[in-house]
Design a protein around this motif. Structure first.
Motif, PDB file in Angstrom:
ATOM      1  N   GLY A 118       0.935  -1.049  -0.028  1.00 33.85           N
ATOM      2  CA  GLY A 118       0.010   0.156  -0.141  1.00 33.85           C
ATOM      3  C   GLY A 118       1.038   1.178   0.014  1.00 33.85           C
ATOM      4  N   SER A 119       2.096   1.054   0.172  1.00 38.72           N
ATOM      5  CA  SER A 119       2.823   2.303   0.287  1.00 38.72           C
ATOM      6  C   SER A 119       3.378   3.013  -1.285  1.00 38.72           C
ATOM      7  CB  SER A 119       4.365   1.981   0.531  1.00 38.72           C
ATOM      8  OG  SER A 119       5.081   1.218  -0.249  1.00 38.72           O
ATOM      9  N   ASP A 120       2.920   2.517  -2.337  1.00 38.45           N
ATOM     10  CA  ASP A 120       3.057   3.028  -3.445  1.00 38.45           C
ATOM     11  C   ASP A 120       2.053   2.321  -4.629  1.00 38.45           C
ATOM     12  OD1 ASP A 120       3.788   3.916  -6.222  1.00 38.45           O
ATOM     13  OD2 ASP A 120       5.837   3.600  -5.580  1.00 38.45           O
ATOM     14  N   GLY A 121       1.160   3.215  -5.201  1.00 39.53           N
ATOM     15  CA  GLY A 121       0.483   2.773  -6.184  1.00 39.53           C
ATOM     16  C   GLY A 121       1.193   1.808  -7.554  1.00 39.53           C
ATOM     17  N   ARG A 122       2.464   2.133  -7.737  1.00 41.24           N
ATOM     18  CA  ARG A 122       2.906   1.459  -8.709  1.00 41.24           C
ATOM     19  C   ARG A 122       3.537   0.145  -8.213  1.00 41.24           C
ATOM     20  NH1 ARG A 122       7.742   4.070  -9.614  1.00 41.24           N
ATOM     21  NH2 ARG A 122       7.806   4.759  -7.613  1.00 41.24           N
ATOM     22  N   ILE A 123       3.335  -0.381  -7.235  1.00 40.41           N
ATOM     23  CA  ILE A 123       3.776  -1.634  -6.642  1.00 40.41           C
ATOM     24  C   ILE A 123       2.728  -2.801  -7.156  1.00 40.41           C
ATOM     25  CG2 ILE A 123       4.596  -3.308  -4.764  1.00 40.41           C
ATOM     26  CD1 ILE A 123       5.599  -0.843  -3.012  1.00 40.41           C
ATOM     27  N   GLY A 124       3.008  -3.730  -8.024  1.00 42.19           N
ATOM     28  CA  GLY A 124       2.156  -5.003  -8.368  1.00 42.19           C
ATOM     29  C   GLY A 124       2.259  -6.022  -7.600  1.00 42.19           C
ATOM     30  N   ALA A 125       3.707  -6.329  -6.992  1.00 47.65           N
ATOM     31  CA  ALA A 125       3.699  -7.577  -6.309  1.00 47.65           C
ATOM     32  C   ALA A 125       4.922  -7.419  -5.192  1.00 47.65           C
ATOM     33  CB  ALA A 125       4.042  -8.706  -7.047  1.00 47.65           C
ATOM     34  N   VAL A 126       4.612  -8.106  -4.183  1.00 43.92           N
ATOM     35  CA  VAL A 126       5.504  -7.981  -2.907  1.00 43.92           C
ATOM     36  C   VAL A 126       5.806  -9.215  -2.675  1.00 43.92           C
ATOM     37  CG1 VAL A 126       5.980  -7.461  -0.438  1.00 43.92           C
ATOM     38  CG2 VAL A 126       4.751  -5.805  -1.992  1.00 43.92           C
ATOM     39  N   GLY A 127       7.216  -9.659  -2.442  1.00 46.19           N
ATOM     40  CA  GLY A 127       7.617 -10.827  -1.858  1.00 46.19           C
ATOM     41  C   GLY A 127       8.706 -10.752  -0.734  1.00 46.19           C
ATOM     42  N   GLY A 128       9.100 -11.762  -0.028  1.00 47.50           N
ATOM     43  CA  GLY A 128       9.927 -11.711   1.059  1.00 47.50           C
ATOM     44  C   GLY A 128      11.198 -12.689   1.041  1.00 47.50           C
ATOM     45  N   LYS A 129      11.716 -12.421   2.273  1.00 47.43           N
ATOM     46  CA  LYS A 129      13.043 -13.234   2.495  1.00 47.43           C
ATOM     47  C   LYS A 129      12.617 -14.806   2.629  1.00 47.43           C
ATOM     48  CE  LYS A 129      15.858 -11.507   5.473  1.00 47.43           C
ATOM     49  NZ  LYS A 129      16.208 -11.194   6.855  1.00 47.43           N
ATOM     50  N   ILE A 130      13.023 -15.594   2.001  1.00 46.87           N
ATOM     51  CA  ILE A 130      12.543 -17.248   1.820  1.00 46.87           C
ATOM     52  C   ILE A 130      13.756 -17.727   2.480  1.00 46.87           C
ATOM     53  CG2 ILE A 130      11.808 -19.256   0.946  1.00 46.87           C
ATOM     54  CD1 ILE A 130      10.458 -17.366  -1.270  1.00 46.87           C
ATOM     55  N   ILE A 131      13.585 -18.272   3.719  1.00 51.74           N
ATOM     56  CA  ILE A 131      14.490 -19.176   4.466  1.00 51.74           C
ATOM     57  C   ILE A 131      14.328 -20.721   4.413  1.00 51.74           C
ATOM     58  CG2 ILE A 131      15.971 -19.730   6.620  1.00 51.74           C
ATOM     59  CD1 ILE A 131      15.092 -16.568   7.142  1.00 51.74           C
ATOM     60  N   ARG A 132      15.212 -21.446   3.907  1.00 48.43           N
ATOM     61  CA  ARG A 132      15.058 -23.110   4.281  1.00 48.43           C
ATOM     62  C   ARG A 132      14.869 -23.440   5.335  1.00 48.43           C
ATOM     63  NH1 ARG A 132      19.398 -22.850   0.517  1.00 48.43           N
ATOM     64  NH2 ARG A 132      20.221 -24.669   1.375  1.00 48.43           N
ATOM     65  N   THR A 133      14.763 -24.778   5.582  1.00 47.37           N
ATOM     66  CA  THR A 133      14.634 -25.386   6.929  1.00 47.37           C
ATOM     67  C   THR A 133      16.013 -25.439   7.691  1.00 47.37           C
ATOM     68  OG1 THR A 133      14.961 -27.682   5.687  1.00 47.37           O
ATOM     69  CG2 THR A 133      12.589 -26.796   6.189  1.00 47.37           C
ATOM     70  N   ASN A 134      17.086 -25.355   6.908  1.00 49.94           N
ATOM     71  CA  ASN A 134      18.415 -25.439   7.456  1.00 49.94           C
ATOM     72  C   ASN A 134      18.896 -24.178   7.942  1.00 49.94           C
ATOM     73  OD1 ASN A 134      18.759 -24.340   5.048  1.00 49.94           O
ATOM     74  ND2 ASN A 134      20.328 -25.666   4.506  1.00 49.94           N
ATOM     75  N   GLY A 135      18.045 -23.065   7.922  1.00 49.33           N
ATOM     76  CA  GLY A 135      18.509 -21.634   8.396  1.00 49.33           C
ATOM     77  C   GLY A 135      19.139 -20.934   7.281  1.00 49.33           C
ATOM     78  N   LYS A 136      19.196 -21.646   6.218  1.00 48.49           N
ATOM     79  CA  LYS A 136      19.904 -20.692   5.076  1.00 48.49           C
ATOM     80  C   LYS A 136      19.024 -20.215   4.279  1.00 48.49           C
ATOM     81  CE  LYS A 136      24.253 -23.469   5.372  1.00 48.49           C
ATOM     82  NZ  LYS A 136      25.194 -24.177   4.538  1.00 48.49           N
ATOM     83  N   LEU A 137      19.235 -19.025   3.358  1.00 43.74           N
ATOM     84  CA  LEU A 137      18.318 -18.566   2.342  1.00 43.74           C
ATOM     85  C   LEU A 137      18.152 -19.273   1.257  1.00 43.74           C
ATOM     86  CD1 LEU A 137      19.633 -14.706   2.248  1.00 43.74           C
ATOM     87  CD2 LEU A 137      17.462 -15.544   2.894  1.00 43.74           C
ATOM     88  N   GLN A 138      16.911 -19.278   0.858  1.00 45.04           N
ATOM     89  CA  GLN A 138      16.679 -19.890  -0.394  1.00 45.04           C
ATOM     90  C   GLN A 138      16.685 -18.677  -1.467  1.00 45.04           C
ATOM     91  OE1 GLN A 138      12.724 -22.091  -0.729  1.00 45.04           O
ATOM     92  NE2 GLN A 138      12.484 -21.269  -2.877  1.00 45.04           N
ATOM     93  N   GLU A 139      16.192 -17.727  -1.114  1.00 43.58           N
ATOM     94  CA  GLU A 139      16.190 -16.330  -1.651  1.00 43.58           C
ATOM     95  C   GLU A 139      15.996 -15.252  -1.005  1.00 43.58           C
ATOM     96  OE1 GLU A 139      12.309 -15.448  -4.271  1.00 43.58           O
ATOM     97  OE2 GLU A 139      12.943 -17.210  -4.737  1.00 43.58           O
ATOM     98  N   ALA A 140      16.599 -14.124  -1.604  1.00 40.10           N
ATOM     99  CA  ALA A 140      16.210 -12.465  -1.208  1.00 40.10           C
ATOM    100  C   ALA A 140      16.033 -11.899  -2.246  1.00 40.10           C
ATOM    101  CB  ALA A 140      17.551 -12.128  -0.448  1.00 40.10           C
ATOM    102  N   GLY A 141      14.748 -12.303  -2.817  1.00 38.70           N
ATOM    103  CA  GLY A 141      14.112 -11.922  -4.212  1.00 38.70           C
ATOM    104  C   GLY A 141      15.077 -12.730  -5.523  1.00 38.70           C
ATOM    105  N   SER A 142      14.575 -12.679  -6.733  1.00 42.16           N
ATOM    106  CA  SER A 142      15.246 -13.631  -7.505  1.00 42.16           C
ATOM    107  C   SER A 142      15.349 -12.772  -8.836  1.00 42.16           C
ATOM    108  CB  SER A 142      14.213 -14.617  -7.982  1.00 42.16           C
ATOM    109  OG  SER A 142      14.226 -15.410  -6.831  1.00 42.16           O
ATOM    110  N   ILE A 143      16.195 -13.287  -9.403  1.00 41.03           N
ATOM    111  CA  ILE A 143      17.156 -12.850 -10.820  1.00 41.03           C
ATOM    112  C   ILE A 143      16.505 -13.667 -11.916  1.00 41.03           C
ATOM    113  CG2 ILE A 143      19.008 -12.345 -12.071  1.00 41.03           C
ATOM    114  CD1 ILE A 143      20.579 -11.950  -9.549  1.00 41.03           C
ATOM    115  N   ILE A 144      16.260 -12.878 -13.174  1.00 43.07           N
ATOM    116  CA  ILE A 144      15.769 -13.664 -14.263  1.00 43.07           C
ATOM    117  C   ILE A 144      16.853 -13.328 -15.319  1.00 43.07           C
ATOM    118  CG2 ILE A 144      14.259 -13.969 -16.291  1.00 43.07           C
ATOM    119  CD1 ILE A 144      12.053 -13.174 -14.364  1.00 43.07           C
ATOM    120  N   TRP A 145      17.664 -14.258 -15.661  1.00 41.83           N
ATOM    121  CA  TRP A 145      18.711 -14.087 -16.598  1.00 41.83           C
ATOM    122  C   TRP A 145      18.118 -14.002 -18.337  1.00 41.83           C
ATOM    123  CZ3 TRP A 145      22.827 -12.743 -14.017  1.00 41.83           C
ATOM    124  CH2 TRP A 145      22.983 -13.726 -12.913  1.00 41.83           C
ATOM    125  N   ARG A 146      19.112 -13.536 -18.979  1.00 39.83           N
ATOM    126  CA  ARG A 146      18.717 -13.350 -20.371  1.00 39.83           C
ATOM    127  C   ARG A 146      18.562 -14.760 -21.059  1.00 39.83           C
ATOM    128  NH1 ARG A 146      23.050 -10.170 -23.751  1.00 39.83           N
ATOM    129  NH2 ARG A 146      22.693  -8.439 -22.080  1.00 39.83           N
TER     130      ARG A 146
END
Length: 1005
Positions: free
Chosen positions: A461-489
């Motif tokens: 709700g902070s900006d009408g231009r925001i179309g989607a929000v995601g978060g910090k995903i942590i795996r069961t071992n306490g390590k990151l699965q992702e902090a946002g994701s990249i799409i390569w060429r």
């Protein structure tokens, strides 16, 4: 302090006489046991008793009178005492300590008077005198009240407690009431060397690695391994334990070697414990202390005082850590078992999602079996968000207890399908049922952290231009699965920071990304429907959220990663990994075909491109902000202004990365609470990392903003070397303060004397700003200093002051009492410390004489480790509070603010702050001139400063309510005019615009 007449006779007093400190008493039994020749002399009748032997022979031979005083140590560390003994002026070091040395010298290799007094600042001279203690050592040895204190970094009762407390309950001497310390000194070497007595020395490792030391201890030349190290080993360059290498440290840091040669430190380890451990220096080749110290639990433990510094924490962790770390297979099993365990209460206490009115969010969850995981996900969902949830569940052909989900969940819309309609089609079906303005696509193999949904909705709700929000995903071992994701060429996807620590700085700032994956994806409902939900070409699953996010971006919307949205995810928990990978490969080809126009502008798939690809291309400058340290507002000393500059840049849409030159340790809460959440704060870096950092971030910055001239001078070689990694980057030097005039004034104030060889001020200014040629823009804090920089040959100067909005505290004149001082003390020559000492000694007695002895000066501000505040504690009428998070309460309760600075540069923020909070100020003329304010209207003058005038101004302001109100109002007006935040933002924007314009002109030319 002991009476001068008592000291010479102390040895004749009964050992139980309480007025004589324990260190001054002769211990006959210990003396005889320690010196066999004394026993023989007594047996032969040559001496009457042990005391007679000590007086006639022992003290001249260097014998100690008791276990608390080490004669050999005292002589070795005090050459003047040795000289006096040789000259016949003294009989022993102990005699010197009794008469002269006890106020400030250390009597024993395991006790430091200076360390003890610094660690216990409440032990002022008045406090010791009131309790009848001769010095800090007497207080330390006084029994139970000192039981949990320590007089040396190398002896910590909490580390050795299980053994020493047992021994302390059975003292070997009727005089031994000094608890663990006495027990350790009296223990045989075998017991003393059995285990650590601090985190800073390992006796077992030491004796194993230095056979000569072991031989000398076994021969009785030294009492134990620690005695050997502190008296001989440290001097000879031996290392104290596995985690520190004396040779490595000295070779790595040439400045340390210089300090040792100059006599400032006994060894590299002495420097490391005094400064290096807190500066983030590396103690040994294989000890990455800076990286370890950046972890949240380490910082929190140090900040809370559990450990003195990160090195002690590392040593303790290494001693106690488990050798086997569970792998991810086991952590997944534990996650599933925990889910199964929750089923015990599932039937007894159904989850209730009933609501009235309009729901805050519609949550779409697709299920296919995995009933225990579903119940854990729903339980966490209900627990982390108490608002109205429109829960929509599509049971896509489950055959387990999911088919009876209504028995366990109330108030949800549940649709059971007879077949597996696929994740994607089921999501689209659920989207049509949503009643809230926002929909959350949520997996059933997740566990949401508290605040996840609330934080996600706030971001959406902070900006009408925001179309989607995601978060910090942590795996069961306490390590990151992702902090946002990249799409390569090539259409491939990459979870940024996979396997990294979730608390690393790179994972903890808000940014626009290519996409956020499906375990948690929050979208405006209307927008999701307008886009037709997920593209059915990707059914049954995978790449649908990548395609969805790309379509959002191509439609002009933002996809935002928010680290305050935390999700624990059982990766591949809802399907087999082999089946998942097969689907991925098929749908990747579809994705390549549908989004070819978008993909050809993405970065190629390579790890070296990760930093550039982790964020969507910004429209505003990408700024690397370099400062002495992370500029927290509570640090004062120009850091508030730096903090305001960062905030201003963030408000204007800049992507800001903070890089500290020196590593200091603060809790993560204090760091992240002090900056906009879009700022990347690299709290785990320091100057030694800059070389590799610039290569790692090649091309990532449009502007480098360097705070303080000395930092530019220090980093200039690294910037020269790595300039190829900064193509098109512009540089700004923010001087914060011109130092040369301040140093000259400091020497004059401290009466250091004129140096005939000292260059003229103009030459010193040219030398100070010699490095400024490197930058396209130079920033000064006021016009007076800007003119000095121009005189030094740099015309590209602009002025940027402070940002502050007046918010006067409410208490009336009559409700306020006392004086207030606010300021950080960074070192022994700090202007704040100098001004405080001068004020406490010269002005405070005059003020108290007029206003009464109950008048107090409250001193608030951080103090660097190692700064000796004992002179301040010895002054009457001072209340030293130390660092405080919120200053408003202090400004509201006091009547007059004092600023007795005698040498300084820049603009004193503390006066602006006090004026903004409605507390009138009495300041030195130096500060009034720097402010450009009018004395006796906006502020009262304390002279240059002058004790009589300063005191008179305080008394007048303190007593005259009308004057107090007039000065208060005038100062508030000054702040409104000069420190307007909008004006400050405009000045920052102007600097950025000027730099970018210069860059454009350079390209045109």
């Amino acid at each position: 302090m002991l009476d001068e007449d008592v000291l010479p006779c102390a040895l004749e007093w009964d050992a139980t006489t309480s007025s004589v400190p324990q260190w001054a008493r002769f211990e006959a039994a210990w003396y005889v046991a320690s010196y066999p020749e004394a026993k023989d002399a007594i047996a032969s009748g040559a001496c009457e008793d042990a005391l007679d032997h000590y007086r006639r022979l022992g003290q001249t031979k260097g014998f100690s009178p008791n276990i608390w005083f080490d004669e050999a140590w005292y002589r070795a560390t005090n050459p003047d005492v040795v000289a006096a003994i040789k000259a016949g002026d003294l009989l022993s070091g102990f005699q010197h300590y009794l008469h002269y040395g006890h106020p400030d010298r250390s009597p024993h290799w395991l006790f430091s008077e200076a360390f003890y007094r610094a660690a216990n600042p409440e032990l002022t001279e008045q406090a010791l005198k009131a309790t009848g203690h001769a010095n800090g050592y007497a207080h330390y040895l006084s029994g139970s009240e000192a039981d949990f204190r320590t007089g040396s970094l190398f002896f910590d009762p909490s580390v050795r407690r299980p053994e020493v407390r047992t021994r302390a309950n059975h003292p070997t001497s009727e005089n031994d009431n000094a608890g663990p310390f006495g027990a350790f000194l009296r223990s045989p070497k075998e017991a003393a060397d059995q285990k650590r007595c601090s985190w800073y020395f390992d006796p077992h490792w030491y004796l194993e690695h230095y056979p000569q030391a072991r031989a000398e201890v076994e021969a009785g030349k030294y009492r134990n391994a620690l005695h050997h190290y502190l008296t001989t080993g440290e001097r000879d360059g031996l290392s104290p334990q596995a985690g520190f290498s004396e040779d490595f440290y000295r070779a790595t840091y040439p400045d340390v070697e210089e300090c040792i040669v100059a006599g400032h430190f006994r060894s590299g380890y002495d420097h490391f414990l005094a400064a290096g451990a807190m500066e983030g220096r590396q103690p040994a080749q294989d000890v990455p202390l800076a990286t370890y110290a950046s972890q949240a639990f380490v910082r929190e433990d140090v900040d809370s005082g559990i450990f003195r510094d990160p090195f002690a924490h590392w040593v303790a962790h290494e001693e106690h850590r488990k050798n086997i770390v569970p792998d991810e297979i086991h952590t997944k099993m534990m996650f599933c078992r925990e889910a199964a365990g929750l089923l015990v209460d599932a039937g007894r206490k159904p989850l209730d999602f009933s609501y009235e009115g309009r729901p805050a969010v519609s949550i779409l969850m697709v299920l296919h079996n995995q009933f225990p995981l579903t119940m854990m996900a729903l339980s966490a969902l209900r627990g982390c968000f108490r608002g109205a949830i429109d829960l929509i569940i599509i049971d896509s052909g489950s055959r387990d207890e999911t088919r009876d989900l209504e028995h366990y969940v109330q108030g949800a819309t549940i649709r059971h399908l007879e077949h597996n309609a696929s994740f994607l089609l089921s999501c689209n079906m659920a989207l049509e049922m949503a009643k809230a303005e926002a929909v959350l696509y949520l997996n059933n193999d997740v566990r949401l952290a508290p605040g996840a949904i609330e934080n996600g909705l706030r971001r959406l709700g902070s900006d009408g231009r925001i179309g989607a929000v995601g978060g910090k995903i942590i795996r069961t071992n306490g390590k990151l699965q992702e902090a946002g994701s990249i799409i390569w060429r090539d259409g491939g996807a990459y979870g940024y920071l996979r396997d990294a620590d979730p608390n690393c700085p790179e994972a903890n700032f808000v940014r626009d990304v290519d996409y956020c994956s499906g375990p948690f994806l929050l979208v405006p409902t209307k927008l999701a429907r307008n886009m037709g939900g997920f593209d059915t070409a990707y059914a049954p699953a995978y790449f649908e959220e990548s395609d969805f996010c790309v379509r959002l971006i191509r439609s002009g919307y933002r996809v935002v990663y928010d680290p305050s949205v935390v999700i624990e995810h059982l990766e591949f928990g809802s399907s087999s990994s082999s089946a998942s990978h097969a689907l991925m490969q098929r749908n990747r080809r579809i994705f390549l075909s549908k989004q070819a126009d978008f993909l050809r502008n993405q970065y190629p798939a390579h790890l070296s491109n990760v930093v550039m690809a982790r964020s969507r291309p910004p429209t505003q400058p990408r700024v690397l902000f370099i400062e002495d340290r992370v500029p927290l507002r509570r640090l004062g000393s120009g850091y508030v202004r730096s903090n305001d500059i960062v905030r201003s840049m963030a408000r204007q849409g800049c992507t800001v990365t903070i890089f500290p030159v020196d590593a200091y340790y603060h809790s993560l809460g204090s760091i992240y609470g002090d900056f906009p959440d879009t700022v990347e704060v690299l709290f785990d870096r320091s100057a030694r990392d800059l070389d590799g950092f610039l290569e790692e971030r090649a091309g990532a910055f449009d502007l480098v903003w360097i705070g303080r001239t000395h930092n530019l001078a220090r980093l200039l070689p690294v910037l020269h070397k790595n300039h190829r990694y900064l193509p098109g980057t512009r540089f700004v030097l923010d001087t914060e303060a011109v130092v040369s005039p301040r140093l000259r004034l400091r020497d004059e104030v401290l009466e250091k004397g004129a140096d005939a060889t000292r260059p003229a001020l103009e030459d010193e200014l040219r030398s100070e700003f010699e490095c400024a040629y490197f930058c396209q823009q130079v920033v000064a804090v006021n016009e007076h200093e800007a003119e000095m920089i121009r005189q030094a040959g740099h015309g590209n100067v602009t002025v940027l002051g402070h940002s502050l909005r007046p918010s006067p505290t409410p208490r009336s004149f009559g409700e306020r009492h006392g004086l207030l001082f606010v300021g950080a003390i960074v070192d022994e020559e700090s202007p704040n410390l100098d001004g405080l000492l001068w004020f406490a000694r010269e002005v405070m007695p005059l003020v108290r004489a007029e206003l009464g002895p109950d008048t107090r000066l409250t001193v608030v501000g951080s103090c660097s480790r190692g700064v000796d505040l004992r002179p301040l504690h010895a002054c009457e009428g001072l209340e030293i509070v130390g660092e405080a998070e919120d200053l408003r309460g202090f400004h509201d309760s006091h009547r007059v603010f004092v600023a007795p600075t005698r040498f300084a540069g820049g603009i004193p923020y503390k006066i602006h702050e006090s004026a903004a909070l409605g507390l009138p100020v009495v300041a030195s003329d130096l500060l009034i001139e720097q402010l450009g304010w009018t004395a006796e209207r906006d502020i009262l003058s304390g002279g240059k400063p002058d004790p009589q005038r300063f005191a008179a101004s305080i008394v007048e302001l303190y007593r005259n309510q009308a004057l107090w109100g007039n000065v208060r109002d005038a100062a508030i007006g000054r702040v409104e005019q000069e420190c307007d935040p909008a004006r400050f933002d405009a000045a920052v924007a102007g600097i950025l615009k000027n730099v970018r314009r210069a860059d454009a002109l350079l390209r045109v030319g």
